[in-house]
Design an enzyme around this catalytic site. Structure first.
Site, PDB file in Angstrom:
ATOM      1  N   VAL A 121     -14.261 -52.524   8.827  1.00 19.11           N
ATOM      2  CA  VAL A 121     -14.347 -51.092   8.538  1.00 19.11           C
ATOM      3  C   VAL A 121     -13.292 -50.800   7.474  1.00 19.11           C
ATOM      4  CG1 VAL A 121     -15.302 -50.301  10.727  1.00 19.11           C
ATOM      5  CG2 VAL A 121     -12.827 -50.601  10.505  1.00 19.11           C
ATOM      6  N   SER A 122     -13.428 -49.657   6.827  1.00 20.24           N
ATOM      7  CA  SER A 122     -12.592 -49.383   5.658  1.00 20.24           C
ATOM      8  C   SER A 122     -11.194 -48.863   5.975  1.00 20.24           C
ATOM      9  CB  SER A 122     -13.299 -48.384   4.736  1.00 20.24           C
ATOM     10  OG  SER A 122     -14.501 -48.944   4.256  1.00 20.24           O
TER      11      SER A 122
END
Length: 214
Positions: free
Chosen positions: A10-11
């Site tokens: 995930v970012s």
């Protein structure tokens, strides 16, 4: 038989990996899933890099499973290069959102795997090229729609009100003196450029601008 490893990303730290982990755990034990909480804009992520070096390095015969291709990289060109890298070292990449990549391949039918990888790489190449062309087209349309500064001939940004691109070349303080000498053929253009400290391209741009403005 090689090992199977999952990769989830995930970012940011605020986002959670739950959905990706749940999907991957149908195929990979929890202790064989590598994770990152980092942007997909580049490949410098601790978890991901551990798949390419060190104890957890993937080698020939191994399989890497991801939920979607953009978990490897959001940059299509980088994703393509990573697929080429894994294909080159004999690592199979399975993408849950692309069922074709999940198909079982009979032993001794490696050519099928090569075909799947090549199709993925070609599709990515096409997408990346289309994105580049779209960006260039939008940039060209944006520039074409900008007003033009009458003095410099440069486009003016509607947002900042400033000229776009490199700052225009300024007239040296002694411009008129050497311009007149050059026009009267008292000195050569090369000599005028030397005295003014200008390159040929800049010199003739200033000549045109000066003569158009008189």
């Amino acid at each position: 038989m090689g090992k199977t490893v999952g990769y989830a990303r995930v970012s940011s730290r605020e986002q959670n990996l739950d959905r990706q982990l749940a999907a991957l755990q149908k195929y990979v034990p929890p202790d064989m899933i590598v994770t990152d909480k980092a942007s997909g804009k580049n490949l410098n992520r601790p978890g991901y890099q551990s798949l390419k070096a060190g104890i957890g390095k993937l080698v020939q015969g191994d399989t890497l499973i991801v939920k979607s291709l953009d978990r490897l990289s959001r940059n299509k060109e980088d994703a393509k290069k990573e697929l080429q890298y894994f294909s080159g070292i004999g690592v199979r990449v399975k993408i849950l959102d692309l069922p074709t990549t999940m198909a079982d391949i009979p032993e001794g039918q490696d050519w099928v795997l090569d075909m799947v990888n090549n199709i993925l790489i070609e599709v990515l190449s096409s997408i990346a090229e289309n994105e580049r062309l779209t960006i260039r087209s939008r940039q060209a349309e944006g520039l074409a729609a900008m007003p033009v500064d009458k003095k410099s001939g440069k486009k003016i940004s509607r947002k900042t009100g400033r000229c776009v691109g490199r700052p225009p070349v300024q007239f040296p303080e002694n411009w008129e003196e050497y311009y007149r000498k050059w026009k009267k053929k008292e000195i050569t253009a090369v000599s005028a450029m030397d005295h003014l400290g200008l390159k040929p391209n800049s010199f003739y741009k200033l000549v045109h601008r000066y003569e158009d403005g008189r």
